[in-house]
Write a protein that holds these residues in place. Sequence first.
Motif, PDB file in Angstrom:
ATOM      1  N   THR A  41       0.841  -1.193   0.000  1.00  0.00           N
ATOM      2  CA  THR A  41       0.000   0.000   0.000  1.00  0.00           C
ATOM      3  C   THR A  41       0.881   1.250   0.000  1.00  0.00           C
ATOM      4  OG1 THR A  41      -0.201  -0.108   2.427  1.00  0.00           O
ATOM      5  CG2 THR A  41      -1.942  -1.139   1.107  1.00  0.00           C
ATOM      6  N   GLY A  42       2.074   1.127   0.594  1.00  0.00           N
ATOM      7  CA  GLY A  42       3.023   2.239   0.552  1.00  0.00           C
ATOM      8  C   GLY A  42       3.559   2.502  -0.836  1.00  0.00           C
ATOM      9  N   ALA A  43       3.408   1.519  -1.733  1.00  0.00           N
ATOM     10  CA  ALA A  43       3.826   1.674  -3.126  1.00  0.00           C
ATOM     11  C   ALA A  43       2.624   1.940  -4.032  1.00  0.00           C
ATOM     12  CB  ALA A  43       4.562   0.421  -3.591  1.00  0.00           C
ATOM     13  N   ASN A  44       1.503   2.322  -3.407  1.00  0.00           N
ATOM     14  CA  ASN A  44       0.276   2.693  -4.137  1.00  0.00           C
ATOM     15  C   ASN A  44      -0.309   1.546  -4.948  1.00  0.00           C
ATOM     16  OD1 ASN A  44       0.326   5.459  -3.256  1.00  0.00           O
ATOM     17  ND2 ASN A  44       1.961   5.844  -4.741  1.00  0.00           N
ATOM     18  N   ALA A  45      -0.235   0.344  -4.400  1.00  0.00           N
ATOM     19  CA  ALA A  45      -0.823  -0.819  -5.051  1.00  0.00           C
ATOM     20  C   ALA A  45      -2.168  -1.152  -4.411  1.00  0.00           C
ATOM     21  CB  ALA A  45       0.111  -2.019  -4.944  1.00  0.00           C
ATOM     22  N   SER A  46      -3.095  -1.620  -5.228  1.00  0.00           N
ATOM     23  CA  SER A  46      -4.366  -2.139  -4.724  1.00  0.00           C
ATOM     24  C   SER A  46      -4.156  -3.591  -4.337  1.00  0.00           C
ATOM     25  CB  SER A  46      -5.450  -2.029  -5.803  1.00  0.00           C
ATOM     26  OG  SER A  46      -5.708  -0.680  -6.133  1.00  0.00           O
ATOM     27  N   VAL A  47      -4.418  -3.915  -3.081  1.00  0.00           N
ATOM     28  CA  VAL A  47      -4.059  -5.224  -2.536  1.00  0.00           C
ATOM     29  C   VAL A  47      -5.229  -6.196  -2.587  1.00  0.00           C
ATOM     30  CG1 VAL A  47      -3.338  -6.466  -0.453  1.00  0.00           C
ATOM     31  CG2 VAL A  47      -2.277  -4.270  -1.034  1.00  0.00           C
ATOM     32  N   VAL A  48      -4.920  -7.408  -3.055  1.00  0.00           N
ATOM     33  CA  VAL A  48      -5.840  -8.541  -2.994  1.00  0.00           C
ATOM     34  C   VAL A  48      -5.184  -9.582  -2.102  1.00  0.00           C
ATOM     35  CG1 VAL A  48      -7.070 -10.322  -4.283  1.00  0.00           C
ATOM     36  CG2 VAL A  48      -6.699  -8.072  -5.321  1.00  0.00           C
ATOM     37  N   LEU A  49      -5.800  -9.850  -0.965  1.00  0.00           N
ATOM     38  CA  LEU A  49      -5.242 -10.799   0.004  1.00  0.00           C
ATOM     39  C   LEU A  49      -5.914 -12.157  -0.174  1.00  0.00           C
ATOM     40  CD1 LEU A  49      -3.574 -11.526   2.522  1.00  0.00           C
ATOM     41  CD2 LEU A  49      -5.451 -10.585   3.908  1.00  0.00           C
ATOM     42  N   VAL A  50      -5.085 -13.199  -0.365  1.00  0.00           N
ATOM     43  CA  VAL A  50      -5.601 -14.549  -0.548  1.00  0.00           C
ATOM     44  C   VAL A  50      -5.322 -15.358   0.715  1.00  0.00           C
ATOM     45  CG1 VAL A  50      -5.644 -16.584  -2.011  1.00  0.00           C
ATOM     46  CG2 VAL A  50      -5.056 -14.375  -3.002  1.00  0.00           C
ATOM     47  N   LEU A  51      -6.397 -15.824   1.343  1.00  0.00           N
ATOM     48  CA  LEU A  51      -6.304 -16.618   2.561  1.00  0.00           C
ATOM     49  C   LEU A  51      -7.124 -17.890   2.419  1.00  0.00           C
ATOM     50  CD1 LEU A  51      -6.921 -13.860   5.273  1.00  0.00           C
ATOM     51  CD2 LEU A  51      -4.784 -15.094   4.935  1.00  0.00           C
ATOM     52  N   PRO A  52      -6.736 -18.965   3.122  1.00  0.00           N
ATOM     53  CA  PRO A  52      -7.617 -20.124   3.191  1.00  0.00           C
ATOM     54  C   PRO A  52      -8.966 -19.705   3.777  1.00  0.00           C
ATOM     55  CG  PRO A  52      -5.437 -20.676   4.022  1.00  0.00           C
ATOM     56  CD  PRO A  52      -5.463 -19.189   3.840  1.00  0.00           C
ATOM     57  N   GLN A  53     -10.037 -20.283   3.280  1.00  0.00           N
ATOM     58  CA  GLN A  53     -11.364 -19.927   3.766  1.00  0.00           C
ATOM     59  C   GLN A  53     -11.442 -20.020   5.287  1.00  0.00           C
ATOM     60  OE1 GLN A  53     -14.283 -18.981   1.758  1.00  0.00           O
ATOM     61  NE2 GLN A  53     -14.756 -18.303   3.833  1.00  0.00           N
ATOM     62  N   SER A  54     -10.775 -21.026   5.848  1.00  0.00           N
ATOM     63  CA  SER A  54     -10.839 -21.265   7.295  1.00  0.00           C
ATOM     64  C   SER A  54     -10.129 -20.193   8.117  1.00  0.00           C
ATOM     65  CB  SER A  54     -10.240 -22.634   7.620  1.00  0.00           C
ATOM     66  OG  SER A  54      -8.867 -22.682   7.241  1.00  0.00           O
ATOM     67  N   GLN A  55      -9.322 -19.336   7.464  1.00  0.00           N
ATOM     68  CA  GLN A  55      -8.560 -18.321   8.203  1.00  0.00           C
ATOM     69  C   GLN A  55      -9.133 -16.910   8.058  1.00  0.00           C
ATOM     70  OE1 GLN A  55      -4.433 -18.561   7.068  1.00  0.00           O
ATOM     71  NE2 GLN A  55      -4.256 -20.728   7.572  1.00  0.00           N
ATOM     72  N   ILE A  56     -10.139 -16.749   7.243  1.00  0.00           N
ATOM     73  CA  ILE A  56     -10.635 -15.395   6.952  1.00  0.00           C
ATOM     74  C   ILE A  56     -11.242 -14.748   8.193  1.00  0.00           C
ATOM     75  CG2 ILE A  56     -12.331 -14.065   5.641  1.00  0.00           C
ATOM     76  CD1 ILE A  56     -11.780 -15.916   3.270  1.00  0.00           C
ATOM     77  N   ASN A  57     -12.036 -15.459   8.947  1.00  0.00           N
ATOM     78  CA  ASN A  57     -12.631 -14.870  10.157  1.00  0.00           C
ATOM     79  C   ASN A  57     -11.557 -14.513  11.180  1.00  0.00           C
ATOM     80  OD1 ASN A  57     -15.267 -14.956   9.230  1.00  0.00           O
ATOM     81  ND2 ASN A  57     -15.692 -16.969  10.145  1.00  0.00           N
ATOM     82  N   TYR A  58     -10.538 -15.367  11.281  1.00  0.00           N
ATOM     83  CA  TYR A  58      -9.438 -15.072  12.205  1.00  0.00           C
ATOM     84  C   TYR A  58      -8.713 -13.794  11.793  1.00  0.00           C
ATOM     85  CZ  TYR A  58      -5.229 -15.834  15.028  1.00  0.00           C
ATOM     86  OH  TYR A  58      -4.192 -15.700  15.919  1.00  0.00           O
ATOM     87  N   TRP A  59      -8.532 -13.596  10.498  1.00  0.00           N
ATOM     88  CA  TRP A  59      -7.905 -12.376  10.000  1.00  0.00           C
ATOM     89  C   TRP A  59      -8.739 -11.153  10.373  1.00  0.00           C
ATOM     90  CZ3 TRP A  59      -3.876  -9.785   8.602  1.00  0.00           C
ATOM     91  CH2 TRP A  59      -4.009  -8.614   7.847  1.00  0.00           C
ATOM     92  N   HIS A  60     -10.051 -11.233  10.225  1.00  0.00           N
ATOM     93  CA  HIS A  60     -10.906 -10.116  10.604  1.00  0.00           C
ATOM     94  C   HIS A  60     -10.776  -9.807  12.096  1.00  0.00           C
ATOM     95  CE1 HIS A  60     -12.649  -9.557   6.723  1.00  0.00           C
ATOM     96  NE2 HIS A  60     -13.299 -10.703   6.697  1.00  0.00           N
ATOM     97  N   ASP A  61     -10.672 -10.853  12.904  1.00  0.00           N
ATOM     98  CA  ASP A  61     -10.483 -10.645  14.341  1.00  0.00           C
ATOM     99  C   ASP A  61      -9.178  -9.917  14.624  1.00  0.00           C
ATOM    100  OD1 ASP A  61     -12.876 -11.942  14.875  1.00  0.00           O
ATOM    101  OD2 ASP A  61     -11.930 -13.879  15.332  1.00  0.00           O
ATOM    102  N   LEU A  62      -8.116 -10.311  13.926  1.00  0.00           N
ATOM    103  CA  LEU A  62      -6.820  -9.643  14.114  1.00  0.00           C
ATOM    104  C   LEU A  62      -6.888  -8.178  13.693  1.00  0.00           C
ATOM    105  CD1 LEU A  62      -4.276 -12.343  12.854  1.00  0.00           C
ATOM    106  CD2 LEU A  62      -4.604 -11.555  15.211  1.00  0.00           C
TER     107      LEU A  62
END
Length: 227
Positions: A41-62
């Motif tokens: 994001t510091g290089a002005n890129a639009s980020v697409v984050l790929v996570l296992p389905q089972s980890q997405i809720n944990y990422w939101h919690d973090l």
Amino acid sequence: MTYYAIIVAGGSGNRFGSTIPKQFLPLAGEPVLMHTIRRFTGANASVVLVLPQSQINYWHDLCRQYDFTTPLKIVAGGDTRFHSVKNALEAINTSPGDIIAIHDGVRPLVPQSIIKNAYTEAALHGNAIPAIPVTDTIRETLGNGQSKALDRSHLMAVQTPQVFDAKMLKDAYNVNFNPTFTDDASVVEHTGHTIHLIQGDTRNIKITNPGDIEIAEILLKQSGRTR
């Protein structure tokens, strides 16, 4: 022209003896993955984050825990890295001239100079792959307990981000998976394109083993950046 960054984070904590996947392990006060995202994001890129389905809720919690509000798109990964990248590519609506970087989520120290140069070189050559010379002695195993030394002067260790013209990359991924696809460059090379190497950086380490976190902490302190 739009710069995209697909950040693939599908690792586990097995080598660390941890139940926490390595992309979520703490590094200088926040999860590894947050450091990685901030580099792009510091290089002005639009980020697409790929996570296992089972980890997405944990990422939101973090994200709530660390008040991490960086805008990005989240895509569920597939059975292999190839399929995870393919899922991300299908989620991006690109235009002619757009550039896509693909980066390991556990390479949190990639210098922005490498990122920016890779985008620039990919726009000129169609792709840009950072690599550094191999410094260890390398031997090829031949079976039956035999091996032979390889000439390391001809060998390079490939890093990420691997950056491509969007159309080139999407066209290349319109194939069936092949076990010989060890990275994105090998997928693109399979379609007949020449791979353009650029200078990588020894600081761009991949968090793989427990000691790598300690090394990353030291490198962050040396650079004067903890976030």
